[in-house]
Every structure is written in structure tokens, then in C-alpha cells.
Design a protein around this motif. Sequence first.
Motif, mmCIF file in Angstrom:
data_model
loop_
_atom_site.group_PDB
_atom_site.id
_atom_site.type_symbol
_atom_site.label_atom_id
_atom_site.label_comp_id
_atom_site.label_asym_id
_atom_site.label_seq_id
_atom_site.Cartn_x
_atom_site.Cartn_y
_atom_site.Cartn_z
ATOM 1 N N LEU A 1 -1.771 -49.190 73.134
ATOM 2 C CA LEU A 1 -1.727 -49.942 71.954
ATOM 3 C C LEU A 1 -2.402 -49.165 70.739
ATOM 4 O O LEU A 1 -2.244 -49.276 69.718
ATOM 5 C CB LEU A 1 -2.264 -51.365 72.146
ATOM 6 N N ARG A 2 -3.467 -48.386 71.354
ATOM 7 C CA ARG A 2 -4.334 -47.745 70.199
ATOM 8 C C ARG A 2 -3.319 -46.741 69.698
ATOM 9 O O ARG A 2 -3.479 -46.151 68.480
ATOM 10 C CB ARG A 2 -5.507 -47.115 70.889
ATOM 11 N N LYS A 3 -2.649 -45.993 70.676
ATOM 12 C CA LYS A 3 -1.647 -44.909 70.227
ATOM 13 C C LYS A 3 -0.433 -45.496 69.167
ATOM 14 O O LYS A 3 -0.188 -44.777 68.167
ATOM 15 C CB LYS A 3 -1.141 -44.088 71.247
ATOM 16 N N MET A 4 -0.007 -46.783 69.493
ATOM 17 C CA MET A 4 1.260 -47.121 69.074
ATOM 18 C C MET A 4 0.695 -48.637 68.378
ATOM 19 O O MET A 4 1.112 -49.692 68.924
ATOM 20 C CB MET A 4 2.353 -47.394 70.045
ATOM 21 N N PRO A 5 0.108 -48.754 67.355
ATOM 22 C CA PRO A 5 -0.398 -50.077 66.732
ATOM 23 C C PRO A 5 0.779 -50.871 66.297
ATOM 24 O O PRO A 5 0.544 -52.317 66.306
ATOM 25 C CB PRO A 5 -1.177 -49.757 65.464
ATOM 26 N N ILE A 6 1.977 -50.451 66.339
ATOM 27 C CA ILE A 6 3.270 -51.560 65.838
ATOM 28 C C ILE A 6 3.464 -52.415 66.935
ATOM 29 O O ILE A 6 3.894 -53.491 66.827
ATOM 30 C CB ILE A 6 4.441 -50.607 65.675
ATOM 31 N N ALA B 1 6.245 -59.597 55.822
ATOM 32 C CA ALA B 1 5.653 -58.187 55.919
ATOM 33 C C ALA B 1 5.139 -58.287 57.295
ATOM 34 O O ALA B 1 5.086 -58.962 58.312
ATOM 35 C CB ALA B 1 4.282 -58.333 54.923
ATOM 36 N N ILE B 2 4.543 -56.975 57.666
ATOM 37 C CA ILE B 2 3.979 -56.665 59.164
ATOM 38 C C ILE B 2 2.386 -56.658 58.902
ATOM 39 O O ILE B 2 1.970 -55.949 58.117
ATOM 40 C CB ILE B 2 4.615 -55.508 59.523
ATOM 41 N N ARG B 3 1.862 -57.493 59.559
ATOM 42 C CA ARG B 3 0.383 -57.441 59.790
ATOM 43 C C ARG B 3 -0.030 -56.444 60.954
ATOM 44 O O ARG B 3 0.165 -56.734 62.227
ATOM 45 C CB ARG B 3 -0.280 -58.817 60.236
ATOM 46 N N TYR B 4 -0.710 -55.412 60.557
ATOM 47 C CA TYR B 4 -1.167 -54.436 61.751
ATOM 48 C C TYR B 4 -2.893 -54.813 62.066
ATOM 49 O O TYR B 4 -3.726 -54.799 61.257
ATOM 50 C CB TYR B 4 -1.255 -53.104 61.208
ATOM 51 N N HIS B 5 -2.796 -55.359 63.280
ATOM 52 C CA HIS B 5 -4.144 -55.875 63.629
ATOM 53 C C HIS B 5 -5.237 -54.812 63.837
ATOM 54 O O HIS B 5 -4.993 -53.813 64.214
ATOM 55 C CB HIS B 5 -4.114 -56.681 64.710
ATOM 56 N N GLN B 6 -6.376 -55.108 63.281
ATOM 57 C CA GLN B 6 -7.513 -54.248 63.262
ATOM 58 C C GLN B 6 -8.017 -54.062 64.581
ATOM 59 O O GLN B 6 -8.457 -52.979 65.068
ATOM 60 C CB GLN B 6 -8.912 -54.681 62.460
ATOM 61 N N ASN B 7 -8.108 -54.855 65.685
ATOM 62 C CA ASN B 7 -8.532 -55.026 66.814
ATOM 63 C C ASN B 7 -7.356 -55.379 67.911
ATOM 64 O O ASN B 7 -6.333 -55.880 67.528
ATOM 65 C CB ASN B 7 -9.361 -56.258 67.110
ATOM 66 N N VAL C 1 -9.040 -68.922 73.193
ATOM 67 C CA VAL C 1 -7.628 -69.209 73.579
ATOM 68 C C VAL C 1 -6.524 -68.741 72.472
ATOM 69 O O VAL C 1 -5.508 -69.414 72.191
ATOM 70 C CB VAL C 1 -7.187 -70.526 74.108
ATOM 71 N N GLY C 2 -7.269 -68.205 71.246
ATOM 72 C CA GLY C 2 -6.474 -68.019 70.251
ATOM 73 C C GLY C 2 -6.810 -66.568 69.690
ATOM 74 O O GLY C 2 -7.397 -65.842 70.316
ATOM 75 N N SER C 3 -5.877 -66.193 68.584
ATOM 76 C CA SER C 3 -6.107 -65.016 67.971
ATOM 77 C C SER C 3 -5.632 -63.749 68.801
ATOM 78 O O SER C 3 -6.169 -62.915 68.321
ATOM 79 C CB SER C 3 -7.482 -64.742 67.445
ATOM 80 N N GLY C 4 -4.734 -63.761 69.871
ATOM 81 C CA GLY C 4 -4.318 -62.787 70.596
ATOM 82 C C GLY C 4 -3.576 -61.982 69.796
ATOM 83 O O GLY C 4 -2.957 -62.388 68.856
ATOM 84 N N THR C 5 -3.350 -60.639 70.316
ATOM 85 C CA THR C 5 -2.472 -59.850 69.477
ATOM 86 C C THR C 5 -1.412 -59.361 70.379
ATOM 87 O O THR C 5 -0.343 -58.636 70.096
ATOM 88 C CB THR C 5 -3.302 -58.549 68.837
ATOM 89 N N PHE C 6 -1.576 -59.280 71.901
ATOM 90 C CA PHE C 6 -0.668 -58.839 72.831
ATOM 91 C C PHE C 6 -0.943 -59.477 74.313
ATOM 92 O O PHE C 6 -2.236 -59.775 74.437
ATOM 93 C CB PHE C 6 -0.956 -57.402 73.210
ATOM 94 N N THR C 7 -0.022 -60.086 74.816
ATOM 95 C CA THR C 7 -0.506 -60.571 75.999
ATOM 96 C C THR C 7 0.057 -60.025 77.307
ATOM 97 O O THR C 7 1.259 -59.427 77.163
ATOM 98 C CB THR C 7 0.249 -62.178 76.071
ATOM 99 N N ILE C 8 -0.560 -60.215 78.633
ATOM 100 C CA ILE C 8 -0.014 -59.691 79.669
ATOM 101 C C ILE C 8 0.015 -61.076 80.730
ATOM 102 O O ILE C 8 -0.771 -61.907 81.030
ATOM 103 C CB ILE C 8 -1.015 -58.828 80.411
#
Length: 543
Positions: A381-386, A395-401, A451-458
Motif C-alpha cells: 500500500l505504501r508503494k501503491m497509494p491508489i 474526487a479521490i482522497r489519498y489517505h495520509q496513513n 472501529v472507524g476510519s479504516g482505509t483498507f480491510t483484511i
Amino acid sequence: MPTEVIMPQMGESIFEGTITKWLKKPGDNVQRDEPLFEISTDKVDAEIPSPAAGVLSEIKIPEGTTVQINTVVGVINESGSATASAPTPQPTTPKAEAPAQTPVASTPAAPAVGGAATDVIMPQMGESIFEGTITKWLKQVGDSVQRDESLFEISTDKVDAEIPSPAAGVLSEIKVPAGTTVQINTVVGVIGGAAGTAATPAVPAPAPAKTEAAPASTVEPQEAAASVSENMRSSPLVRKIAKDNNLDLNRVAGSGAGGRITKTDVLGFLEKHGTGTTAPAAVPVSAPAPPTVAAKPAASPAAPTTPALPGELVPLSRMRAIIAQRMIDSKRTNAHVHTVFKIDFTRIVKIREKEKSKYEQRNGVKLTYMPFISRAVIATLRKMPIVNASMEGEAIRYHQNINLGIAVALDWGLIVPVIKQAEERSFVGVARAIADLAERARGKKLKPDEVGSGTFTITNPGIFGEQFGTPIINQPESAILGVGGLFKEPAVITDDSGTDSIAIRHMIHLTLGFDHRIIDGADAGRFMAEVKKYLENWSEDIG
């Protein structure tokens, strides 16, 4: 001094709101926490409480106007009179009787028996949460309870939790029975006072369950008479739309949590059937609305411990209803696409078998496969922030974390606690966070902001033996990784000289579900190829 009334933020991805109605006019007295105005956003309709007691001296933003969060929409002045700051008794409303009521965790301790009574209130479990369902009382009337001892369980849109007692003493009254949904700051029980005098819980007529965000007394009589039955759950905006279109809300199937009728439900019904009485008498938009959580105390997270009998109709628990609605919303919103990669896990299996005993002794946590997969995902994810981004309007929000959600299966549903700023954690840090969040999720000890503010889930359904699945994306994220089962398989192995041979290898399938609106198939393929490379050539120190 004057107190400014501002447009609140009703969720981390919401940046504006529309004022649909002012419930007070300039010159009116208002109590702290009394509903002041109604707003509508793209995610929620709500009544906003007054930030202070006094007189509404100015309305800066008129009804129908959309403004940014933190905009000053009005001004409240101190009235200077005793009546302005004193609490107004409201026995039929769901709010606490004293505007100065503090949250549960900070209420001072009361004497054990015969002393001053301490109200137990429904706490606010997050800034965008305005109600909760009492799923279980852990103490009965007459029971002794210690300060901070778990007193009752609640379920909200974001979390299930055990609520501690605000004081030491005896539970003298239960005002709100299990299974009832009430507004925040509602008095649900009493500790102390005339301890032990009540033999059974008081069962109130649960007025706060009528609507989602307002006490019954704030609903205009003509609105209630026009469209809402005794047990109908809807927002002020929904009721206004129904009133304006002469629509009986009893004819609309609610798709929200606990059968709540949403703005989408009512607009969809009007589009299909028209206004007034032109539609057939009782044609629901979709499947029949599930009963509200307050309808049956049995509809609680503990329900799976008593299996339903064949042929029995069991209402959805609040968590089940929320999960159902979110899954439907995700499928309607995201352009779901899935890609599946087979990963040779042999190297990681050998590392784990060799290190697991020493690892647990060193770090105090078991060595599972999830930290390996998580670290591979974080690095990629660090290499591919999309793939860590999300849609925000046009618009697309690119998350900082990288806030990594880890789905946890519970006996009563599913929850996704989040490892915040996962990119800053080591392998051991990620492993400890996964174990800690999973344990507290099962023990109902999670906090709302976990339990909020997630950017990617497994999600890992592979523990049940499946080869792979096609998971639904967790809104508002744009991708989710599904982990399949680990199996031994024959595989063709090519050595450095190019010679092929067949060997038994440990293989696993990983599935990436992604939103094709912002992630192209090529990006998804590159992401998975990178995760595969990271795992098959593992070189990271596990600590």
C-alpha cells in the motif's frame, strides 16, 4: 457571553450539511442539549442539540441552506435569569433530567444504600452516534454494584460495548428494559436512593424509540398525525418529505438499522408509486421491514446462544441489521471487481513452525499468519497509494496513513476494528495490535474510535476451510483482501538452472475486491503481484 452555534461534523468524510428546519426562533429560550435545529447530510439526518442554555439571539443561516462544517449558524446569549440555566423537568422525553448531567464514566460515586441517587445514562459512544440499544442488563434490581463494574451492554451503529457503573451502590431501578433503543443522555437506571425497594424493572413506554434523533415532544403534531405510526422509525427530514407528499410512512419498507426508514427509502417509494393515495394500498418497496430492535428484548447479541427453532421468525439484532444495510449500501455504491492470486506460502509456514514457540516467549503473543499478510499489504500500500484511497464526491482522497481494518467474526455478527497508522508499526507491533483488537472485540471492550476510519480491510474466512471468497468492500474504503484457507498441493518448482520438478507446497488463495471506479484492473493486478512477491520471498525480521 454569547455562545456560537456551529454546523457539526457528522462523520469523518462529511464536510457540509443542510439546515432543513430551525426548531427555535430568535428570542426563544433554549436549554443546553435541547434540540435546536435539524440538518441533513449525505449520510444522516439529525436534530442538533443546543451547545448552551440561554436565548437564541440570532439565526445566521436560514433553512434550506447548505454550509461547510464549523460554520457559525446561530448565536445563543445568556439570559441572566434563573430559569434559563435551571433544568426543565421533562419526564416524557428521553433526555437526562438535568442538562448538566455528565457522561457515565465521570459521574461521581454515590453512597451504597439510602444515599443520594445516581442516574445511569445512555452514554455517547462517538461524536456521530445519537442513540444506542440496551441489549442486556448485567445486574438486576436489588443487586450491589461497584463503581466501574460492568452494568449493562449496549449496541450502536459502530460498536458493542459493556457500560460501567457510574457509582458504587445498589441498582434500585431499571428504567429502560433490554431490547430498547434510546437517545444518548437518556436515564436508563438508578443507583442508590431507595435501594432495593423496586422488585422488578420499570417498563416504560419507550417513546424515544419512535424516531431516530428526536424526543417525542419535538415532533410537530401535524407531522406525527400525517405519516408516522406509534413504532415507526424515521428522521425529521424523512417525515417532512412524507408530509409534503401526503405519504403514509406505514406503506414504506425501511432498509435502515432496526427497520429505520431512510431518505433513500422514501424517495424510492415516491419515484415508484407517486404521491398521496395513487399507489396500491400496501405494496412494500422491497422485503418487509425488520422489526425494530425495541420490539423484542430477545433480539440481542446474545441470541445465538439460544438457537431459533425451525419455523420461528426471529427479528434481526441491531448489529445484524446494521451489517445488512452496510453490505447493501456497499454493493449499490462500489463497482465491485475481484481478482484471485494463488500464493506459495511454504517459506512462511517453515518460518512460523521454526519460530512460533520462541516468538511467543519473547513477545507475549502467538505467531499467526495474519501479521505476515498484514505486513505484506502495508508495504505494498505504501508503494501503491491508489489502493489505499477512497472516493469522496467527485474526487479521490489519498489517505495520509494506512489504517488497517482486521475483520473479526463474533458469535453474534462481524466487526472490523482498525489498526491506526499501521505503517508505523513493526511486525511485532502489528501482531500485538491484531491480537489485542480481536480479544477486546470478542469481550465487547472496543472503543468507538477503534472501529472507524479504516482505509483498507483484511478478512480471513479461510480459517473455516474455504478456498477463496469474493468479499464486499467495507465502506468508504475502495479495496478489501480476502484470505483463503491454507492447503498442501502438488506444484511445479523450477530451480535456478531451469529444471522443473513436482513438490508438495503450502498454497493459499488471496482475493482482492476493489472499486473499479478508481482502481483499474492493471493496478489491482500489480498490487497483488507485489503482495505475492513479498510473501513468497519473505525476508523481514519478525522480531
